[in-house]
Every structure is written in structure tokens, then in C-alpha cells.
Design a protein around this motif. Structure first.
Motif, PDB file in Angstrom:
ATOM      1  N   PRO A 146       0.830  -1.214   0.000  1.00 44.02           N
ATOM      2  CA  PRO A 146       0.000   0.000   0.000  1.00 44.02           C
ATOM      3  C   PRO A 146       0.861   1.259   0.000  1.00 44.02           C
ATOM      4  O   PRO A 146       1.992   1.258   0.492  1.00 44.02           O
ATOM      5  CB  PRO A 146      -0.793  -0.117   1.306  1.00 44.02           C
ATOM      6  N   GLY A 148       2.252   4.647   1.253  1.00 47.30           N
ATOM      7  CA  GLY A 148       2.456   5.144   2.605  1.00 47.30           C
ATOM      8  C   GLY A 148       1.489   6.263   2.955  1.00 47.30           C
ATOM      9  O   GLY A 148       1.071   7.044   2.096  1.00 47.30           O
ATOM     10  N   HIS A 149       1.139   6.344   4.236  1.00 48.44           N
ATOM     11  CA  HIS A 149       0.189   7.366   4.686  1.00 48.44           C
ATOM     12  C   HIS A 149       0.786   8.771   4.644  1.00 48.44           C
ATOM     13  O   HIS A 149       0.065   9.754   4.780  1.00 48.44           O
ATOM     14  CB  HIS A 149      -0.271   7.058   6.111  1.00 48.44           C
ATOM     15  N   ARG A 150       2.093   8.858   4.492  1.00 43.93           N
ATOM     16  CA  ARG A 150       2.754  10.165   4.464  1.00 43.93           C
ATOM     17  C   ARG A 150       3.307  10.473   3.069  1.00 43.93           C
ATOM     18  O   ARG A 150       4.280  11.191   2.932  1.00 43.93           O
ATOM     19  CB  ARG A 150       3.898  10.191   5.488  1.00 43.93           C
ATOM     20  N   ALA A 151       2.663   9.941   2.047  1.00 44.59           N
ATOM     21  CA  ALA A 151       3.155  10.131   0.679  1.00 44.59           C
ATOM     22  C   ALA A 151       3.228  11.608   0.302  1.00 44.59           C
ATOM     23  O   ALA A 151       4.067  12.004  -0.519  1.00 44.59           O
ATOM     24  CB  ALA A 151       2.268   9.376  -0.306  1.00 44.59           C
ATOM     25  N   TYR A 152       2.378  12.420   0.898  1.00 41.77           N
ATOM     26  CA  TYR A 152       2.379  13.848   0.573  1.00 41.77           C
ATOM     27  C   TYR A 152       3.662  14.543   1.025  1.00 41.77           C
ATOM     28  O   TYR A 152       3.945  15.678   0.611  1.00 41.77           O
ATOM     29  CB  TYR A 152       1.164  14.531   1.205  1.00 41.77           C
ATOM     30  N   TRP A 228      10.086   6.053   3.528  1.00 40.04           N
ATOM     31  CA  TRP A 228       9.042   6.013   4.560  1.00 40.04           C
ATOM     32  C   TRP A 228       7.744   6.626   4.047  1.00 40.04           C
ATOM     33  O   TRP A 228       6.650   6.083   4.254  1.00 40.04           O
ATOM     34  CB  TRP A 228       9.536   6.763   5.798  1.00 40.04           C
ATOM     35  N   GLY A 232       6.029   3.158   3.362  1.00 44.19           N
ATOM     36  CA  GLY A 232       5.688   2.849   4.741  1.00 44.19           C
ATOM     37  C   GLY A 232       6.742   2.128   5.543  1.00 44.19           C
ATOM     38  O   GLY A 232       6.410   1.443   6.520  1.00 44.19           O
TER      39      GLY A 232
END
Length: 270
Positions: A146, A148-152, A228, A232
Motif C-alpha cells: 500500500p 504510505g500514509h505520508r506520501a504527501y 518512509w 511505509g
């Protein structure tokens, strides 16, 4: 009445002048993008093929045989997410270092802020990075990884790599005007820098003492953070990341100062 002021001890960058020449920077970037793969057989596909083939070789050597740690990801995903940013950096470093000697007629006959040449050379490889990102998307889909939740935050880590490449390139490009040995040194610098950056291994796998030593390499903070953000993996250590950021700022400022001090002699020396 004319007021004569002593020259500043540190050369300054005229931001208003740079803003005035912003369209010229865009023209330089567009020119270099158009000619980058001109008259090559497969054209822009090289932007994808080069990092992909490197990933295949490194996966066999470091993933299959050496069994390097992968921080819970499939090794091709782990490797390529770092290799993506590294490919940008190595291309930008090489381009900025050669930017002045590759544009001798402009440097000797036309006035404009010379810093625009290495700056444009640092921006052009971003196009390659965007195209090569399609391979990472494919790998993540294939291995069910998936986003990553911090892709931005990925652009922030790219900015760290840009500052490092540009700062180093400013120094080397100015040095290259006077000493034409620089092109022979650049491949050695890039290859050595690769192996002290966390491209094929996570910096967290090293003893703590060496983690802090290698944190002075800004590309470790950039690659660890970029990886990261996108796939992720564990985030970079805050203290070590701040060391990397500080190193990047220092490299950029030192490179800029050296470039600006050398700039008045470019036209006569080149």
C-alpha cells in the motif's frame, strides 16, 4: 553623488534578479528536457529502463545473495523506492557539475545570472524521476504494497536531495571551469556516495555509532524519509534526520558561496 561601498565579505544572491530571469530558467529547463534523449533509439524510455535494470541487478546481488535487510518490504520495492531518489541525485549532480562547460557560448557572450545553469540542470532530472515512478507503482501493485500514509511528504525529501545535488554541483561546476579534471572525478564521487547512502540497505541496520556518522550524509535522511513516505518503512530517526538537513543546508551554502566568488572569472577562464 555616487557612494562607493566596500564589497560584501560574503557574496550575496540577488533574489530580485533571479526572479527577473525566471523565464530564462524555464527556457533552460525546457531546452535540456527536449534534447536529453534526442536521437536515442528508445528515447525517454531510458529514464525508466536505467533504474529498472539497476534494480534487477542490485536485487539479485544484495537481495537474493547477500540477503540485505528490507524493513518488512519486498526487497525490490524497498530497493527501488530508494533507487528512485538516488537516480535523480546522481543525474542532477552530474548535470550541475557540467552545466557551465557545456554552455561556453552563453557564459562568455551573454549576461545572465550564471547560477541559472546549474539550477536548471538540477531541475531537469525531476522529469526522469516522475517517469521512473511508474515502475515503483507497478512494483507496489505486484507485491501488494500500500501507498504510505505520508506520501504527501515525499516532495519535502526530494527537496532535500535537490539542495544537496545543487550545492555540490555549484562547487564542482565552478571548479570545473578552472580544472578540467572534474569530469573524471565525478563518477568516483557518485559511486562512493551511493554506497554510503541507504539505497541498498537501511541505515537502521548499522551500529548506532555509524548511523550518526552516516547521518552527516544528507542523502541518507532524504532516502530514508522518501522511502518512509512512499512505501511505509520505519521513519527516519528525528535527530539523525536533523543532522542530514543541517548537512544539506551547509553543503548548499558553501557551494553557493564558492560559486559566487568564482563567478566573475568564469568568462575569462572557461
Amino acid at each position: 553623488m555616487t557612494v562607493i561601498r566596500p564589497p560584501a565579505r560574503l557574496p550575496r544572491l540577488d533574489l530580485r534578479e533571479l526572479w527577473h530571469y525566471r523565464e530564462l530558467l524555464g527556457r533552460f529547463v525546457w531546452r535540456d528536457v527536449k534534447v536529453r534523449y534526442k536521437q536515442t533509439f528508445i528515447g525517454v524510455a531510458w529514464a525508466i529502463l536505467q533504474p529498472f535494470l539497476t534494480m534487477v541487478v542490485f536485487t539479485l546481488v544484495f537481495g537474493k545473495f547477500a540477503k540485505f535487510p528490507n524493513q518488512g518490504q519486498q526487497y525490490p520495492v524497498f530497493l527501488y523506492s530508494g533507487l528512485l531518489l538516488w537516480s535523480y541525485f546522481s543525474s542532477a549532480l552530474t548535470g550541475t557539475s557540467m552545466s557551465l562547460v557545456s554552455n561556453v557560448p552563453l557564459v562568455t557572450k551573454v549576461y545572465f545570472p550564471r547560477v541559472l545553469l546549474p539550477a536548471s540542470a538540477a531541475l531537469v532530472p525531476i522529469v526522469d524521476l516522475l517517469m521512473a515512478s511508474t515502475v515503483l507503482v507497478g512494483l507496489m501493485g505486484y507485491y501488494h504494497t500500500p501507498l504510505g500514509h505520508r506520501a504527501y511528504l515525499a516532495p519535502a525529501f526530494l527537496l532535500l536531495a535537490i539542495a544537496t545535488a545543487l550545492g555540490t554541483g555549484l562547487f564542482l561546476s565552478a571548479l570545473n571551469v578552472r580544472y578540467r579534471d572534474v569530469p573524471y572525478v565525478i563518477p568516483f564521487i557518485v559511486q562512493t556516495w551511493l554506497y554510503v547512502s541507504s539505497v541498498v540497505y537501511p541505515i537502521a541496520a548499522l551500529p548506532l555509532k555509524w548511523q550518526w556518522v552516516l547521518a552527516t550524509n544528507p542523502m541518507n535522511g532524504a532516502i530514508t524519509g522518501f522511502r518512509w513516505a512512499l512505501v511505509g518503512t520505519p521513519p527516519p530517526d528525528t535527530g539523525q534526520f536533523l543532522v542530514s538537513v543541517g548537512s544539506a543546508i551547509l553543503i548548499f551554502l558553501l557551494g553557493l558561496v564558492f560559486f559566487r566568488r568564482s563567478e566573475p572569472k568564469f568568462a575569462d577562464t572557461i
